[in-house]
Design a protein around this motif. Structure first.
Motif, PDB file in Angstrom:
ATOM      1  N   GLN A 150      -4.400  88.087  91.098  1.00 21.96           N
ATOM      2  CA  GLN A 150      -3.531  88.821  90.168  1.00 21.96           C
ATOM      3  C   GLN A 150      -2.864  90.004  90.847  1.00 21.96           C
ATOM      4  OE1 GLN A 150      -4.756  89.759  85.977  1.00 21.96           O
ATOM      5  NE2 GLN A 150      -4.567  91.867  86.696  1.00 21.96           N
ATOM      6  N   LEU A 160       0.379  85.911  88.597  1.00 23.34           N
ATOM      7  CA  LEU A 160      -0.841  85.293  89.116  1.00 23.34           C
ATOM      8  C   LEU A 160      -0.466  84.330  90.235  1.00 23.34           C
ATOM      9  CD1 LEU A 160      -2.397  84.661  85.626  1.00 23.34           C
ATOM     10  CD2 LEU A 160      -3.296  86.246  87.312  1.00 23.34           C
ATOM     11  N   ARG A 189      -8.875  85.991  89.962  1.00 19.41           N
ATOM     12  CA  ARG A 189      -9.026  85.707  88.543  1.00 19.41           C
ATOM     13  C   ARG A 189      -9.284  84.213  88.394  1.00 19.41           C
ATOM     14  NH1 ARG A 189      -9.070  90.399  89.036  1.00 19.41           N
ATOM     15  NH2 ARG A 189      -7.927  92.004  87.865  1.00 19.41           N
ATOM     16  N   VAL A 239       2.869  91.454  85.275  1.00 17.91           N
ATOM     17  CA  VAL A 239       1.676  90.863  85.854  1.00 17.91           C
ATOM     18  C   VAL A 239       2.011  89.438  86.278  1.00 17.91           C
ATOM     19  CG1 VAL A 239      -0.742  90.257  85.492  1.00 17.91           C
ATOM     20  CG2 VAL A 239       0.249  92.238  84.307  1.00 17.91           C
ATOM     21  N   GLY A 294      -5.465  94.406  91.242  1.00 21.59           N
ATOM     22  CA  GLY A 294      -5.389  92.962  91.396  1.00 21.59           C
ATOM     23  C   GLY A 294      -6.726  92.385  91.809  1.00 21.59           C
TER      24      GLY A 294
END
Length: 256
Positions: free
Chosen positions: A237, A253, A223, A251, A220
């Motif tokens: 992430q 965010l 991002r 995944v 992670g």
């Protein structure tokens, strides 16, 4: 390489499964439980000696094909088969993920659908098999031509990705290095190998990065995206694996 504990565990597992099976004909005069070794050998089309050595925990190395026939002879479930191959230290030659189809497992699809943050799921070839509305909005152009687009093909071959990712070259190289780690487990899947071959023809950047042989764990971290409508966006992430199927990834965010 197998440890002594793995060999003993493998032998105990094979013997227990053999003894739990009901022989054909239900012969009540039998004093031994389940199948005899020679009966299992006939079902699995392997030698009786191999079965004896495996059950005794000897330092032998049956091939993946031999183990596959043994798994079939024992009528193992998918979980039992995975356990058998993990104890034997071999890669299963039968691609269970390809046999299951391209749709996301139900637990993964349900998790993705309940997330408010951008969230998507990747299959073994890193095609997006589930995505929520927030992810569809964030990854501009990704779902333009397909409901199951591929993340690698998007990053390396779609012009929108270069605008969305400010540090495109660094992000693309890291993404491919993370994919290579999974590639080692998915080489038996034609979807995976076809993707790599196709992208080497489509993208010189992919070809150069692939030839660099860089391997990284999928981690992670921060991002950053430059969205054409929403401006500069910051996320952290997170990646989850072993959610019902270990060859899939979820995944999400977290907004920063």
């Amino acid at each position: 390489m197998q440890s002594e504990d793995q060999r003993k565990s493998l032998g105990a597992f094979v013997r227990a499964r053999r003894e739990s099976m009901t022989p054909e004909g239900h012969d009540r005069r039998r004093r031994t439980p389940g199948l005899r070794r020679e009966e299992l050998a006939a079902r699995a089309a392997i030698g009786t000696t191999w079965i004896a050595w495996i059950e005794q925990g000897r330092d032998v190395r049956p091939s993946a094909e031999t183990l596959a026939r043994l798994a079939g002879g024992l009528s193992l479930s998918a979980a039992e088969r995975d356990y058998l191959f993990s104890l034997a230290g071999r890669h299963d030659p039968i691609d269970l993920s390809a046999r299951a189809g391209a749709s996301a497992p139900s637990a993964i699809a349900a998790l993705v659908g309940q997330m408010d943050w951008p969230c998507y799921a990747l299959d073994p070839a890193w095609s997006i098999c589930a995505a929520n509305g927030a992810a569809r909005r964030l990854f501009i152009g990704l779902f333009e031509y397909s409901e199951a687009p591929n993340l690698l093909r998007y990053v390396f071959a779609h012009p929108a990705a270069r605008q969305l990712l400010p540090d495109w070259s660094g992000r693309a190289a890291r993404l491919l290095a993370e994919f290579r780690r999974d590639y080692g487990h998915g080489m038996a899947d034609p979807r995976v190998t076809n993707l790599v071959l196709g992208l080497q023809d489509e993208s010189p950047e992919f070809r150069a990065a692939w030839n660099a042989q860089t391997v990284l764990a999928r981690e992670g971290g921060e991002r950053v995206f430059q969205h054409p409508d929403d401006g500069r966006l910051h996320f952290t992430q997170h990646t989850l694996s072993d959610v019902e199927r270990g060859d899939f990834r979820v995944v999400f965010l977290e907004p920063g």
